[in-house]
Design a protein around this motif. Structure first.
Motif, mmCIF file in Angstrom:
data_model
loop_
_atom_site.group_PDB
_atom_site.id
_atom_site.type_symbol
_atom_site.label_atom_id
_atom_site.label_comp_id
_atom_site.label_asym_id
_atom_site.label_seq_id
_atom_site.Cartn_x
_atom_site.Cartn_y
_atom_site.Cartn_z
ATOM 1 N N UNK A 137 0.851 -1.279 -0.009
ATOM 2 C CA UNK A 137 0.123 -0.171 -0.064
ATOM 3 C C UNK A 137 0.685 1.160 0.097
ATOM 4 N N UNK A 138 1.844 1.094 0.870
ATOM 5 C CA UNK A 138 2.651 2.245 0.875
ATOM 6 C C UNK A 138 3.547 2.690 -0.409
ATOM 7 N N UNK A 154 -0.283 5.984 1.117
ATOM 8 C CA UNK A 154 -1.452 6.493 2.050
ATOM 9 C C UNK A 154 -0.829 7.109 3.493
ATOM 10 N N UNK A 155 -0.346 7.954 3.695
ATOM 11 C CA UNK A 155 0.199 8.546 4.613
ATOM 12 C C UNK A 155 -0.491 8.488 6.106
ATOM 13 N N UNK A 156 -1.930 8.764 5.741
ATOM 14 C CA UNK A 156 -2.772 8.916 6.797
ATOM 15 C C UNK A 156 -2.875 7.918 7.818
ATOM 16 N N UNK A 203 -12.878 -1.156 2.488
ATOM 17 C CA UNK A 203 -11.743 -0.655 1.786
ATOM 18 C C UNK A 203 -10.426 -0.877 2.215
ATOM 19 N N UNK A 204 -10.437 -1.334 3.309
ATOM 20 C CA UNK A 204 -9.080 -1.316 4.025
ATOM 21 C C UNK A 204 -8.559 -2.568 4.251
ATOM 22 N N UNK A 205 -9.069 -3.421 5.083
ATOM 23 C CA UNK A 205 -8.512 -4.877 5.365
ATOM 24 C C UNK A 205 -8.726 -5.758 4.451
ATOM 25 N N UNK A 238 -3.705 -5.942 0.994
ATOM 26 C CA UNK A 238 -4.580 -4.932 1.932
ATOM 27 C C UNK A 238 -3.716 -3.692 2.047
ATOM 28 N N UNK A 239 -4.432 -2.733 2.577
ATOM 29 C CA UNK A 239 -3.954 -1.391 2.859
ATOM 30 C C UNK A 239 -3.165 -1.407 4.129
#
Length: 502
Positions: A82-83, A88-90, A313-315, A324-325
């Motif tokens: 994801x990085x 996605x720094x949030x 939308x994440x895991x 996954x993010x």
């Protein structure tokens, strides 16, 4: 990226699934709504009251309030894929409590609006509306509305007002406190434990005017009931217990009494659903629900910034994505779900092949049955539910010591029994408190309680409970709060912001 499209549809609220909830006086000002020409019939009170819940959703679901409550200082890490791909720094800003960095980040704030959270103006708009309801419902002629209904509408207004104050206290700490409907004085911030004590005193006067259940099934759990009132009061007491050391036993005893009332007097209105009924639980309106924000894809209610984002939308990023993010940190999953110990929640909410792996293939399936389309979550956002209240009562009993220990264990084992996992059978007081904390962590996972449980119990200071603890000195200076928008200072010499974030 394509799954972020659903954030656009945030304006749809409770209204389409409940009668009269449309923002009903589009050409009429709030002043006229509060005047004598409006408050004439029960229908007027119903329209105004329904609109309150739309206003609440406007405030809570147009920013990432629930998403932040789950990830902040939490047990997650952004995956390397994801990085590398999305940047996605949030996630990292939230996990490491860098709220200044979070709100300066430009691209993702365009989707998630973290930088809107410091603005408390929307909360006060709802508080003012609730005060107008409380003030004006008595003006409706007795020929048009029963005394019972008048009391109920006033109690709903009181619940809404105090719910909003509770949310603000957890976000900002001390907040300006007032109850007058047309308040326009200049005031500063009131100590947050005093705010919650005032809320508790008012709730105690009005809670019994709310019904245990509504005759209209569409109102179930999405309009506050007596159970909703008791749950809110339990949360307020437990929050104050964490910050008012000299009076903590008073708050624990109050929580125990409120939990007993909820469990023993609800007349069948509330129960724990079975694991086979979990899909119905997260659809909303079940006997386990105490308060929920409605959403239904079929009615055009598409919201993307509630807790469902954790799942949708994440895991579990999507079929065929291959990554996954974020992922859970394995050692914390093992604390919640020890290896080799059966637990139906583990079977239903995770892929056994990936759940302990700190890589890119984590799947979290708790809300998977609520996918209404490729981009939408079709199920109510649950704010309070029966299992939540049971575990708060278990925690309060455990904190009261040896005389209440057996009751704490009994309540803990109600939740464990529902999950078909091993009963707790220990005797050490500290071990019991930890067992209840981790039970809440796994039972309420993804529902927006994680960060607040860490804060109120002060476990956020300890790396045994979170991946990025806050230091004691930072905590005392308010690192657990959110910044408050500079606009709060406008024309108010009495106002101060949260110094930690200055």
């Amino acid at each position: 990226m394509k799954r972020l499209v659903f954030a656009i549809g945030m304006a749809a609220l409770l209204c389409t699934s409940m009668p009269g909830c449309k923002k009903f006086l589009e050409t009429t000002t709030t002043d006229k709504e509060s005047g004598s020409t409006f408050w004439q019939t029960k229908a007027d009170a119903e329209k105004f009251t329904n609109n309150l819940y739309g206003e609440i959703a406007d405030v809570l679901l147009t920013n990432s309030f629930f998403l932040a409550a789950e990830f902040r200082c939490g047990i997650y890490r952004q995956t390397s894929t994801s990085r590398a791909i999305w940047g996605r720094p949030y996630y990292d800003f939230l996990v490491y409590n860098d709220l200044k960095g979070l709100m300066k980040e430009g691209y993702w704030n365009g989707f998630f609006h973290f930088n809107d959270i410091p603005n408390w103006q929307g909360y006060y708009r709802v508080i003012q509306s609730a005060a107008i309801l409380i003030d004006r419902v008595d003006d409706i002629p007795d020929t048009q509305i029963s005394a019972t209904d008048k009391r109920r509408y006033k109690a709903e207004g009181v619940w809404v007002r105090n719910f909003l104050y509770f949310l603000m206290v957890r976000l900002y700490g001390d907040v300006p406190y007032y109850t007058k409907p047309y308040f326009n004085e200049i005031i500063g911030r009131t100590k947050f434990t005093d705010v919650l004590n005032s809320c508790l005193a008012e709730m105690a006067k009005y809670k019994d005017d709310l019904p245990w259940a509504y005759s209209d099934p569409k109102m179930k759990a999405v309009r506050p009931s007596r159970g909703s009132a008791l749950a809110l009061m339990m949360h307020m007491n437990m929050w104050n217990a964490g910050f008012d050391e000299g009076n903590k036993d008073k708050y624990y005893k109050a929580t125990v009494a409120l939990g007993k009332e909820l469990m023993e007097q609800n007349g069948g209105a509330h129960r724990l659903l079975t694991t086979s009924e979990f899909r119905r639980l997260y659809r909303g309106g079940s006997e386990e629900g105490l308060f929920e924000l409605t959403q239904n894809v079929n009615y055009g209610e598409v919201r993307g910034l509630g807790y469902q984002y954790l799942n949708d939308n994440v895991l579990e990023h999507g079929a065929g994505s291959g990554y996954s993010y974020v992922n859970y940190v394995g050692k914390f999953l093992e604390k919640m779900y020890p290896l080799g110990v059966a637990d139906k929640r583990k079977d239903l909410w995770f892929d056994a092949n990936t759940m302990y792996r700190e890589g890119n293939l984590v799947e979290f399936r708790k809300f998977i049955g609520n996918s209404g389309s490729n981009i939408a979550f079709d199920g109510n956002l649950i704010v309070f539910r029966y299992a939540d209240a049971i575990l708060l009562a278990a925690e309060a009993n455990a904190e009261l010591g040896a005389a209440n220990q057996s009751e704490a264990i009994r309540l803990l084992n109600l939740i464990r029994g529902r999950a078909e996992t091993a009963s707790y059978a220990g005797s050490d007081a500290t071990e019991l408190k930890d067992a209840i904390f981790w039970e809440r962590a796994k039972e309420m996972m993804g529902e927006g309680h994680a960060y607040y449980d860490l804060v109120r119990t002060h476990r956020i200071l300890n790396q045994e409970y979170c991946t990025a603890p806050i230091s004691q000195s930072a905590f005392q200076r308010g690192a657990w709060t959110w910044p408050i928008a500079e606009s709060a200072l406008t024309n108010n010499a009495l106002m101060k912001l949260n110094e930690y974030w200055r």
